[in-house]
Write an enzyme that holds these catalytic residues in place. Sequence first.
Site: not given
Length: 318
Positions: A156-157, A242-244, A268, A273, A291, A293-294
């Site tokens: 989707r992304i 911007c994933a993991r 991101d 982390e 982090h 992104g959302a």
Amino acid sequence: MKILANDGLSPSGIQTLEKAGFEVITTKVAQEQVANYINNNSIDVILVRSATKVRKDIIDSCPSIKIIGRGGVGMDNIDVDYAVEKGIHVINTPAASSESVAELVFAHLFSGARFLHDANRNMPLDGDSQFNSLKKAYSDGIELRGKTIGIIGFGRIGREVARMALGLGMKVIASDKHVDEATIKVDFYNGQFINVNIETEPIEDIFKHADFITVHTPFLGNHLIGKKEFDLMKEGVGIINCARGGVIDEVALIDALDEEKVLFAGLDVFEEEPTPAIQVLMNPKISMTPHIGAATLEAQDRIGTELAEQIISLLKNE
């Protein structure tokens, strides 16, 4: 029934749940106290984002839990299979934040291509005394239009990134082991649209041919991009994650930046982390966000509403 939204929930989500008769608790409980809090307060549903982890120990020690919800896409902070084995529903909101993450990808792309991240660090310090030298330092920007963007992970992304890239006039190439092709609908404000069919390619072709690379895969325990992959890339490539954290080997990334193989990076997410490596934080060629992104108002609103609707559907129909 009681719901613990330990990493927060949008007002729209809270309102929807309360209207349906649920009690929503947004108290932030420390990770080591989550199990005790759930048991002491007879919590039926726990909702998390990326901060709180719901592992086997919590699942085993909290028999009241009926649903574990993740506000977002990735669920690597939840032992999903184990929870399902125990008869617990595990839900997430895979579509709600796609646009927000994709827009952040382009925020980092524009930032790196025009040195905005570094200019914003240096202008407050030296803008009044070194204006002309800074102007010269940042005068070699590049345009995105006409360039090739390589998208690794075409879910989707990744497809949302493709839609935005096509709108910018970029060539899109993509790689995904589970997707052969996808039709991207590029829609405009006035109702007009075009459909663009994209066939995926081997990941090695992405490394060899893309001017910019963006990654949208889960972390599967090993680096997806390390020294070998950087060696395959074009000179002066830009790379975005911007994933993991952990998808990209940060040591290899720093080396590639130092050697000018990679022109810039946008991160991101980080391997360490919430305490990213200092050599990453201090690198002037990396555009960074913590982090987020959302983390747009619109995405959080969609996430909250979608979680609420799923919870109501599951528990009201029992």
